[in-house]
Design a protein around this motif. Structure first.
Motif, PDB file in Angstrom:
ATOM      1  N   GLY A   1       0.795  -1.226   0.000  1.00  0.00           N
ATOM      2  CA  GLY A   1       0.000   0.000   0.000  1.00  0.00           C
ATOM      3  C   GLY A   1       0.826   1.274   0.000  1.00  0.00           C
ATOM      4  O   GLY A   1       0.369   2.313   0.479  1.00  0.00           O
ATOM      5  N   TRP A   2       2.040   1.226  -0.547  1.00  0.00           N
ATOM      6  CA  TRP A   2       2.925   2.386  -0.578  1.00  0.00           C
ATOM      7  C   TRP A   2       2.574   3.220  -1.801  1.00  0.00           C
ATOM      8  O   TRP A   2       3.151   3.075  -2.865  1.00  0.00           O
ATOM      9  N   PHE A   3       1.615   4.096  -1.645  1.00  0.00           N
ATOM     10  CA  PHE A   3       0.980   4.784  -2.775  1.00  0.00           C
ATOM     11  C   PHE A   3       1.957   5.638  -3.584  1.00  0.00           C
ATOM     12  O   PHE A   3       1.978   5.578  -4.816  1.00  0.00           O
ATOM     13  N   GLY A   4       2.780   6.458  -2.922  1.00  0.00           N
ATOM     14  CA  GLY A   4       3.682   7.352  -3.633  1.00  0.00           C
ATOM     15  C   GLY A   4       4.632   6.635  -4.572  1.00  0.00           C
ATOM     16  O   GLY A   4       4.637   6.890  -5.779  1.00  0.00           O
ATOM     17  N   PRO A   5       5.468   5.713  -4.054  1.00  0.00           N
ATOM     18  CA  PRO A   5       6.371   4.964  -4.935  1.00  0.00           C
ATOM     19  C   PRO A   5       5.626   4.141  -5.995  1.00  0.00           C
ATOM     20  O   PRO A   5       6.120   3.982  -7.108  1.00  0.00           O
ATOM     21  N   PHE A   6       4.458   3.609  -5.629  1.00  0.00           N
ATOM     22  CA  PHE A   6       3.665   2.843  -6.596  1.00  0.00           C
ATOM     23  C   PHE A   6       3.327   3.694  -7.818  1.00  0.00           C
ATOM     24  O   PHE A   6       3.395   3.224  -8.957  1.00  0.00           O
ATOM     25  N   ILE A   7       2.984   4.945  -7.596  1.00  0.00           N
ATOM     26  CA  ILE A   7       2.560   5.827  -8.685  1.00  0.00           C
ATOM     27  C   ILE A   7       3.724   6.297  -9.545  1.00  0.00           C
ATOM     28  O   ILE A   7       3.564   6.522 -10.748  1.00  0.00           O
ATOM     29  N   ILE A   8       4.930   6.428  -8.955  1.00  0.00           N
ATOM     30  CA  ILE A   8       6.026   7.014  -9.723  1.00  0.00           C
ATOM     31  C   ILE A   8       7.091   6.011 -10.166  1.00  0.00           C
ATOM     32  O   ILE A   8       7.941   6.348 -10.994  1.00  0.00           O
ATOM     33  N   PHE A   9       7.066   4.779  -9.652  1.00  0.00           N
ATOM     34  CA  PHE A   9       8.135   3.828  -9.952  1.00  0.00           C
ATOM     35  C   PHE A   9       8.309   3.601 -11.456  1.00  0.00           C
ATOM     36  O   PHE A   9       9.412   3.742 -12.002  1.00  0.00           O
TER      37      PHE A   9
END
Length: 305
Positions: free
Chosen positions: A108-116
């Protein structure tokens, strides 16, 4: 029986009814060629059973199942676009990125999920390509790999992240996914039926001649009405929010379908593969979902989480 169990039972009942109707058609109209429809129904049984498993299993197993779909879709895509042998190393990193992306969804790590993928992999892939020393068709090759990662991994991984919401209630996440996938598939069928019944004006005649204005509008209306009926029952959405979700799925599902049609026309193929008899390949079945999943996810994430 839980709400999820009842919902899945209803889907299996509809599929069983379709199977019985098919059996009656074969018996009373043996002269007709029903082979393609039979293959489609048989494959739908496999698809529904597999998706049901992903909704009923624990988080980690569901993540592995969704990641497997991304692997199959990316492999199918790379076979279609005929990537260069010089790009073997970047392609290896593309497949390595899949478990990373799905682990980010799982925790549920939203930030890294969106930018990886859109940021870090976007920069990393062309850097790896430079190291091979092959500059012929560099921009075209990089674009093909970037688009493949965005579609088959980044876009689809939003379904897996949706399955994780909220982290304290597995049932709620599974129902979100059921709502999204069910309405996306319903939209495809509704657009096809409305187009066959009333379609005259073609929306994208050079890309997908069978796509008509009646199919588009009829599909959006049908999807929105079903969303209004089901949304308040299986999700926390009120009927106005469910209506908006239905409109989003109806429009973006159409966009995903025609974009994938344009890609197939550019490559010169009818289907993206043969893994799903009667349906084509994995990408043929995912085309609409690759567009509906990210937009529906962000709609839900913004208003409910």
């Amino acid at each position: 029986m839980s709400l999820l169990g009842k919902s899945l039972a209803a889907i299996f009942a509809v599929l069983l009814l379709a199977t019985l109707v098919m059996a009656l058609l074969r018996r009373y109209k043996p002269a007709e060629d029903w082979r393609e429809l039979i293959l489609r129904i048989r494959t739908w049984w496999i698809i529904v059973i597999f998706i049901s498993g992903l909704l009923l299993t624990p988080y980690w197993l569901a993540l592995a199942g969704f990641a497997l779909i991304s692997v199959l879709a990316l492999k199918e895509y790379l076979a279609l676009v005929s990537v260069s042998d010089a790009d073997r190393l970047p392609i290896m990193w593309m497949f390595i990125a899949i478990p990373v992306q799905y682990c980010l969804a799982g925790i549920g790590w939203f930030g890294p999920f969106i930018i990886f993928i859109p940021v870090y992999l976007f920069l990393f892939i062309p850097t790896q390509m430079v190291l091979t020393g092959e500059t012929h068709g560099f921009l075209d090759r990089a674009a093909r790999m970037h688009w493949g990662m965005m579609a088959t991994v980044f876009a689809f991984s939003h379904v897996a992240f949706l399955r994780m919401l909220p982290v304290d209630d597995e049932l709620a996440g599974a129902l979100w996914v059921l709502f999204l996938v069910g309405l996306t598939e319903l939209n495809d069928v509704a657009q096809y039926l409305w187009g066959k019944a009333m379609g005259r004006i073609k929306v994208t005649p050079k890309v997908s001649p069978n796509k008509t204005l009646a199919g588009l509008v009829g599909g959006i209306i049908s999807t929105s009405l079903v969303a209004v009926l089901l949304g308040p029952i299986i999700t926390p959405m009120s009927w106005p929010m469910a209506l908006l979700a239905g409109v989003i799925i109806g429009i973006t599902g159409f966009c995903g379908d025609v974009v994938m049609s344009a890609i197939k026309r550019d490559i010169g193929v009818k289907d993206t593969g043969t893994l799903l008899p009667g349906h084509g390949g994995v990408l043929d079945r995912l085309d609409s979902l690759l567009f509906t999943a990210p937009l529906f996810f962000h709609f839900i994430h913004y208003f409910y989480y």
